[in-house]
Design an enzyme around this catalytic site. Structure first.
Site: not given
Length: 592
Positions: A398, A525, A527
């Site tokens: 990001c 993102h 994750e």
């Protein structure tokens, strides 16, 4: 529908979220379909506008919901896909009731906490509990509900009242209450003290809820005489009292509950013993054993703004962990406060500045996560420059990706005032700009949120290979600013390649430096969709590059092995790749 409610007593931070996730996993391993609900009693509509220092990270769901980090635990443990409705807040409940009142749904009546607020809570739970989250048709078998906060909090009273009514409404055999409480050990006498739990259970019962199972947090397993005492004073059978003692990692918690037969106690309370099978946690157990025996370290420097609270980067840490276990490396995080790398710190506190740079230079890989605000931005740019110039594996997420573009424009293109308009609105070289559809007046829920599709522009780039040579991936976003499309051509001519773009081709999603061993930035993102058996592709790339095994991972298309049930794995091997951004094993085990 069966319901398991998890409450907490004595103090906050006992691990209700992990307990609820572990109970869900255990029931899932028994062959049941499970969904989850998290109740947060705060007045915010969602977690989107909260500081990570205040409440930990903001977890983002596929539908764009900005929710509590515990929903991330649920998704990782159960390998499910939740929605924003799986997170109930006081703000959402009151907003829905007030909207109804304004429309005239309660015409002629006085709108009150009881029954209108409490009814709205019960209706919300019943509605969401019947929505499948595992990709299959039909309603789940069990809904695990976690009530945030601590019993006795004023703000949670309407929820306690609603859940008391709800337990009576669904009837015995359909509702099981698990109360997580603290059994402290006083260092002076070394004795486990039951009084805090006794008071907590008494408070719970006085509010109309009776615990069926006690999950006691302590530094070690409960002694038998302590269990007997708790059973006598809390009116809970000894077989329904389990210990959640300290363990090396939270993957042990479901195994701990299984070994104490917590699933049998829950299934008995829910009249599901005949519907369930013996819990199959073989692959989970094997992966936990591998995790515990790893000893060769891989050091990752986390260059961030919120390094004082690790929960601020919880999903990033989990994604790094999943990837490091897949690569058979012991993860070592070197926390580097971005501002400590800056020149002003060198002038004010030179020792702190030197220590930060020593950590950065000693790392095998560098990760710059997302964030908001201008504090530490220059430090992140310096870390990115160091990684680029010294061939150190780098992943920017990001803001980290945006700053990688800014650093490249400054150092390679010679645009010394290159910046993001977030930090320098009047810059003459705006590499990163505010997105046209963003709101300049409202903060909550106005970012580009949720799952969006990224199309690969370069077939043989590292990112595409890590995603299994997929043509596109679906990943979750949370941002207001984007790389300036007017500067793309000039930047790419200088050597930085935008290998992933959105469907319009105008919004940059993935950036790579082809001449670098591993220099990758992602606007999304990754994750948020990482799982233990399905490590995120870009995190797997970072850990593999930092461990010296990136080529072998790229040759297998970013595939990781199935963990064998005897606890022995064979390194990076065969597997499959989802086109939704997840690399996953061939096994059918259950993962965090």
């Amino acid at each position: 529908m069966k319901y398991v409610l998890v409450t907490g007593g004595v103090v906050s931070g006992l691990g209700k979220g992990v307990t609820a996730s572990s109970i869900g996993l255990l029931l899932q391993a028994c062959g049941l379909r499970v969904t989850s609900i998290k109740i947060d009693p705060y007045l915010n509509t969602d977690a989107g506008t909260m500081s990570p220092f205040e409440h930990g990270e903001v977890f983002v769901l596929d539908d764009g919901g900005e929710v509590d980090l515990d929903l991330g635990n649920y998704e990782r443990f159960l390998d499910s896909t939740l929605t924003r409705d799986n997170n109930i807040t006081t703000g959402k409940i009151y907003q829905s009731v007030i909207d109804k009142e304004r429309k005239g749904d309660y015409l002629g009546r006085t709108v009150q906490v009881v029954p209108h607020i409490t009814d709205a809570i019960q209706d919300w739970i019943e509605r969401v509990a019947n929505v499948p989250v595992d990709g299959k048709e039909g309603p789940p078998d069990v809904c695990v509900i976690e009530l945030g906060g601590t019993i006795g909090d004023i703000e949670s009273m309407p929820f306690i009242e609603a859940l008391g009514q709800f337990s009576y409404k669904v009837g015995p055999g359909n509702f099981c209450l698990v109360h997580v409480s603290l059994v402290p050990v006083l260092s002076v006498v070394g004795e486990q003290k039951t009084k805090p739990t006794q008071h907590s259970v008494r408070g719970l019962r006085s509010l109309g809820l009776t615990p069926n199972i006690l999950a006691c947090r302590s530094t070690k397993a409960l002694e038998e005489n302590v269990k007997t005492k708790l059973s006598q004073f809390c009116h809970v059978p000894e077989v329904n009292i389990v210990t959640l003692y300290d363990v090396p990692n939270i993957w042990h918690v479901p195994l701990m509950l299984r070994d104490q037969k917590a699933h049998e106690a829950i299934l008995k309370e829910l009249n599901l013993l005949s519907n369930a099978v013996k819990p199959d946690l073989a692959e989970w157990t094997a992966r936990t054993k591998i995790y515990d025996t790893l000893h060769v370290p891989v050091r990752i420097a986390m260059v961030g703004k919120y390094t004082g609270l690790t929960d601020s980067y919880l999903s990033v840490l989990k994604a790094l962990l999943h990837a490091s276990v897949a690569c058979h490396k012991k993860l070592a995080i070197e926390w580097v406060a971005a501002s400590d790398l800056e020149e002003i710190t060198a002038q004010e506190t030179p020792d702190v500045h030197k220590a930060a740079w020593d950590l950065l230079k000693g790392a095998d890989g560098i990760l710059v996560p997302g964030g908001f605000g201008d504090r530490g931005v220059q430090g992140k740019i310096l870390a990115t420059k160091y990684a680029r110039e010294n061939q150190v594996p780098f992943l920017g997420i990001c803001l980290g990706m945006q700053l990688a573009v800014v650093e490249f424009a400054r150092s390679i293109l010679g645009f010394h005032d290159a910046n993001s308009t977030e930090f320098e609105p009047e810059t003459s070289s705006p590499c990163v700009i505010f997105m046209p559809e963003g709101s300049t007046t409202h903060m909550g829920g106005t970012m580009r949120l949720g799952s969006r599709r990224t199309y690969f522009q370069v077939a043989d780039c590292k990112s595409a290979k890590l995603y299994g040579n997929a043509k596109f991936v679906d990943e979750r976003h949370r941002h207001r600013y984007e790389v300036n499309p007017d500067m793309i051509s000039e930047i790419e001519k200088a050597g930085l390649s935008f290998v992933g773009k959105d469907e319009t081709g105008c919004r940059m999603e993935i950036v790579e430096l082809p001449s670098h061993p591993y220099f990758v930035g992602a606007q999304f993102h990754p994750e948020f969709k990482s799982r233990p058996g399905k490590p995120s592709a870009l995190f797997l790339g970072l850990i593999a590059a930092a461990s010296g095994c990136l080529e072998s991972v790229l040759q297998t298309g970013g595939k990781v092995n199935k963990v064998s049930i005897n606890g022995v794995a064979n390194g990076i091997a065969t597997g499959k790749v989802h086109q939704n951004g997840n690399v996953y094993s061939n096994g059918n085990g259950l993962h965090h």
